[in-house]
Design a protein around this motif. Sequence first.
Motif, PDB file in Angstrom:
ATOM      1  N   THR A  83       1.563   3.635  -2.321  1.00  0.00           N
ATOM      2  CA  THR A  83       0.972   4.855  -2.890  1.00  0.00           C
ATOM      3  C   THR A  83      -0.091   5.432  -1.969  1.00  0.00           C
ATOM      4  O   THR A  83      -0.141   6.656  -1.735  1.00  0.00           O
ATOM      5  CB  THR A  83       0.348   4.544  -4.264  1.00  0.00           C
ATOM      6  OG1 THR A  83       1.372   4.099  -5.153  1.00  0.00           O
ATOM      7  CG2 THR A  83      -0.309   5.791  -4.850  1.00  0.00           C
ATOM      8  N   GLN A  84      -0.942   4.575  -1.435  1.00  0.00           N
ATOM      9  CA  GLN A  84      -2.006   5.041  -0.550  1.00  0.00           C
ATOM     10  C   GLN A  84      -1.434   5.672   0.726  1.00  0.00           C
ATOM     11  O   GLN A  84      -1.950   6.690   1.207  1.00  0.00           O
ATOM     12  CB  GLN A  84      -2.941   3.888  -0.175  1.00  0.00           C
ATOM     13  CG  GLN A  84      -3.720   3.315  -1.352  1.00  0.00           C
ATOM     14  CD  GLN A  84      -3.001   2.166  -2.048  1.00  0.00           C
ATOM     15  OE1 GLN A  84      -1.755   2.139  -2.081  1.00  0.00           O
ATOM     16  NE2 GLN A  84      -3.752   1.222  -2.607  1.00  0.00           N
TER      17      GLN A  84
ATOM     18  N   THR B 297       0.131   9.099   0.007  1.00  0.00           N
ATOM     19  CA  THR B 297      -0.961  10.061  -0.199  1.00  0.00           C
ATOM     20  C   THR B 297      -1.580  10.463   1.135  1.00  0.00           C
ATOM     21  O   THR B 297      -1.883  11.645   1.368  1.00  0.00           O
ATOM     22  CB  THR B 297      -2.038   9.459  -1.115  1.00  0.00           C
ATOM     23  OG1 THR B 297      -1.449   9.129  -2.375  1.00  0.00           O
ATOM     24  CG2 THR B 297      -3.177  10.447  -1.342  1.00  0.00           C
ATOM     25  N   LEU B 298      -1.764   9.491   2.025  1.00  0.00           N
ATOM     26  CA  LEU B 298      -2.374   9.745   3.333  1.00  0.00           C
ATOM     27  C   LEU B 298      -1.585  10.770   4.133  1.00  0.00           C
ATOM     28  O   LEU B 298      -2.162  11.580   4.864  1.00  0.00           O
ATOM     29  CB  LEU B 298      -2.463   8.431   4.114  1.00  0.00           C
ATOM     30  CG  LEU B 298      -3.006   8.509   5.545  1.00  0.00           C
ATOM     31  CD1 LEU B 298      -4.466   8.960   5.544  1.00  0.00           C
ATOM     32  CD2 LEU B 298      -2.854   7.160   6.243  1.00  0.00           C
TER      33      LEU B 298
ATOM     34  N   THR C  92       1.050  14.256  -1.898  1.00  0.00           N
ATOM     35  CA  THR C  92       0.569  14.762  -3.188  1.00  0.00           C
ATOM     36  C   THR C  92       0.618  16.280  -3.271  1.00  0.00           C
ATOM     37  O   THR C  92      -0.064  16.873  -4.108  1.00  0.00           O
ATOM     38  CB  THR C  92      -0.867  14.268  -3.451  1.00  0.00           C
ATOM     39  OG1 THR C  92      -1.706  14.648  -2.352  1.00  0.00           O
ATOM     40  CG2 THR C  92      -0.910  12.758  -3.612  1.00  0.00           C
TER      41      THR C  92
ATOM     42  N   PHE D 132       0.812  -1.218   0.000  1.00  0.00           N
ATOM     43  CA  PHE D 132       0.000   0.000   0.000  1.00  0.00           C
ATOM     44  C   PHE D 132       0.848   1.272   0.000  1.00  0.00           C
ATOM     45  O   PHE D 132       0.483   2.271   0.612  1.00  0.00           O
ATOM     46  CB  PHE D 132      -0.933  -0.002   1.223  1.00  0.00           C
ATOM     47  CG  PHE D 132      -1.871  -1.167   1.282  1.00  0.00           C
ATOM     48  CD1 PHE D 132      -3.020  -1.199   0.506  1.00  0.00           C
ATOM     49  CD2 PHE D 132      -1.586  -2.253   2.109  1.00  0.00           C
ATOM     50  CE1 PHE D 132      -3.887  -2.283   0.550  1.00  0.00           C
ATOM     51  CE2 PHE D 132      -2.443  -3.346   2.161  1.00  0.00           C
ATOM     52  CZ  PHE D 132      -3.599  -3.364   1.384  1.00  0.00           C
TER      53      PHE D 132
END
Length: 467
Positions: free
Chosen positions: A121-122, A125-126, A130, A119
Amino acid sequence: MQNQTSSSLATAPIGKLMGQYSVPCIVSLLVGALYNIVDQLFIANASYLGSYGNAANTVVFPLTVVALAIAVMIGDGCCAFVSLSMGKGKPQDASRSVGNAILLAVFSGILILAVYLAFDTQLITLFGGTVNEETFAHAKSYFFYITLGIPLYMFGQAMNPVIRADGSPTFAMISTLAGAALNIVLDPLFIFVFRWGMMGAAVATVIGQAATAALSVWYLLHMKTVCLSGKDFGLKFQIIGRTLVLGICSFLSQISLVAAMAAINNMIRHYGALDPVFGQTQYAQIPMAVVGIVMKFFQIVISIVVGMAAGCIPIVGFNMGAGKQERVRSPLTRLIIAEAVVGAVAMLIVEVFPGALIGLFGAANESEYYTSFAIRAFRIYLCMVVLACVNKAAFIFLQAMGKAAASTLLSMIREIVFGVGFALLLPRFFGLDGVLYSMPVSDVLTFFISVVVLLRAYKELSTKRAA
């Protein structure tokens, strides 16, 4: 050797014991903190990485803290359990706790590795990765290689307090120093000579962590107080439960920091986009990079504070287990005074020399907005660092006394209720500055609660002594 260590904890002067156990612990924690800070120093001064690399480091940092939180829960809980068991004359319980802690450290490291790879990328981002495309790319590269070393990192960090509990705080310090020294040597080679960028910084860190883990394995094969045997590696859920309960405060103090950092990073990303300066793409990463740097300085201070308090765990745990309350009150008084002094020195530095501090992190290569926001961030975010130090001492000392519930509650109130709550609330009224105000407001409110709890602890120790 076991009797010699126990006798020392029961009879040696408290001041001497605190120095003997706390100094190596402080050095170990400082060196552990320097892994990430050294990376950021070299990243910041690499012109091809700069504030983008700094912001990426800030994004990934909380994810390494998640792994650290689990490791210190296992290690500090085992350390407290071993000390209490030795004080009660139950060495078999101590050895079983160490055996189970080793298994937990290995299994949890492998589990975190799998989750992070699945996980990535998630997770990036969290934690605000980004903010712009370049920051995201750097964060993903750094995170991948750091993740490969997570099992080694967790094992070394979990075993460090176990080694201290075995009566070898100096070896615990040396094992961490060896890994950090490798990191410091390899960082400039990989970043400036080989120009491996974020990958180079991460690989240097992982190699250092591998060295610390290897030294920890060697020590476990030569323990001097705890006698490990094959049967100690059979899972004992009662001992595991007690160990994790004793370490839950250490876990929450770290994991709640992650929750606060997630809130802070996302508030920075959101309200930075609304700022007339930082809403511009070329400056969007600056607030996140700067707040990450301020947090790293705070981490240095907290490493000293936690090291001083954690060094008291074997002393306090043993004497609580042995019913020697008079040898528990003395270190509490000395610890609170020492922690306040450390906080006062830190506050003086950030209020008087914020420009010099940010200059270490590549300010010469950045815009004027980078420096001006950094100076404001240092002065606001850490203006109540004295109270933060006292609060942290209170949490850990209660843990050492075996008061896991009180310690855990205090830690949760500070980090979750206040830390996350104000990080989400204050920016609605003060924009980016609201993120900075969340820290001092949380520490002031927590301090009032800590004072009440500490006064009760003093009263309890005085009552038992009189009885």
